[in-house]
Design a protein around this motif. Structure first.
Motif, PDB file in Angstrom:
ATOM      1  N   MET A   1       0.842  -1.179   0.000  1.00 52.23           N
ATOM      2  CA  MET A   1       0.000   0.000   0.000  1.00 52.23           C
ATOM      3  C   MET A   1       0.891   1.248   0.000  1.00 52.23           C
ATOM      4  N   SER A   2       0.646   2.173  -0.918  1.00 56.15           N
ATOM      5  CA  SER A   2       1.451   3.386  -0.971  1.00 56.15           C
ATOM      6  C   SER A   2       0.894   4.435  -0.007  1.00 56.15           C
ATOM      7  N   ILE A   3       1.742   5.352   0.373  1.00 54.54           N
ATOM      8  CA  ILE A   3       1.359   6.403   1.310  1.00 54.54           C
ATOM      9  C   ILE A   3       0.772   7.549   0.496  1.00 54.54           C
ATOM     10  N   GLU A  24       8.551   6.346  11.498  1.00 54.73           N
ATOM     11  CA  GLU A  24       8.640   5.282  10.513  1.00 54.73           C
ATOM     12  C   GLU A  24       7.237   4.783  10.202  1.00 54.73           C
ATOM     13  N   GLU A  26       4.690   2.489   7.179  1.00 50.58           N
ATOM     14  CA  GLU A  26       4.715   1.196   6.510  1.00 50.58           C
ATOM     15  C   GLU A  26       5.766   1.188   5.406  1.00 50.58           C
ATOM     16  N   GLU A  27       6.168   0.024   5.016  1.00 44.20           N
ATOM     17  CA  GLU A  27       7.163  -0.182   3.966  1.00 44.20           C
ATOM     18  C   GLU A  27       8.515   0.440   4.315  1.00 44.20           C
ATOM     19  N   GLY A  28       8.748   0.739   5.605  1.00 42.65           N
ATOM     20  CA  GLY A  28      10.025   1.289   6.029  1.00 42.65           C
ATOM     21  C   GLY A  28      10.253   2.738   5.664  1.00 42.65           C
ATOM     22  N   LYS A  29       9.223   3.422   5.168  1.00 42.81           N
ATOM     23  CA  LYS A  29       9.364   4.833   4.822  1.00 42.81           C
ATOM     24  C   LYS A  29       9.296   5.676   6.086  1.00 42.81           C
ATOM     25  N   THR A  30      10.013   6.802   6.082  1.00 41.60           N
ATOM     26  CA  THR A  30      10.049   7.687   7.238  1.00 41.60           C
ATOM     27  C   THR A  30       9.559   9.068   6.844  1.00 41.60           C
TER      28      THR A  30
END
Length: 139
Positions: A1-3, A24, A26-30
């Motif tokens: 799922m994209s942000i 942090e 989902e998907e390790g994005k900050t």
């Protein structure tokens, strides 16, 4: 799922700086929650409110092509009662109607300010300066 902009997600605080908190997602994005987006009330020290490891609910405000993600905790919380009242003292406009310099960087804003001596609004800084000079007997 994209942000996506506008979505509300949970994240974990991974770092704290004086200007905000890194969260942090989902998907390790900050993403970054700027200190002004932590609470509806003024925060002097972000460490009084957030700690590394806290799980927070955030709203995605912006996602830039470079990958920079702007987040808000404040936007996920209801506004406190009376928060729509104008500020006094150190806010954007003081009780006498003068601007305290709360404008944004990078652009001029048109502000309508009412003088105590006149019911006519000022539309430009030049108008305001003329009025002040008139009051001071300089014009």
């Amino acid at each position: 799922m994209s942000i996506e902009i506008g979505s509300v997600v949970e994240g974990k605080v991974t770092g704290i700086k004086s200007f905000g908190a890194f969260v942090e997602l989902e998907e390790g994005k900050t993403g970054l929650v700027h200190i002004s987006q932590v609470s509806h009330t003024f925060i002097n020290d972000i460490n009084d409110v957030l700690k590394v490891g806290d799980v927070v609910t955030v709203k995605v405000l912006n996602v830039e092509e470079s990958g920079k993600i702007s987040l808000s905790i404040k936007e996920t919380q209801p506004k406190p009662e009376g928060s729509d009242r104008p500020r006094r003292g150190g806010g954007r406009n003081n009780a006498k109607g003068g601007n305290k310099g709360g404008g944004r960087k990078g652009g001029a804003a048109t502000t309508t300010v009412h003088s105590d001596a006149s019911s006519e609004p000022f539309n430009t800084m030049a108008d305001q300066l003329k009025e002040w000079a008139k009051k001071a007997g300089m014009a």
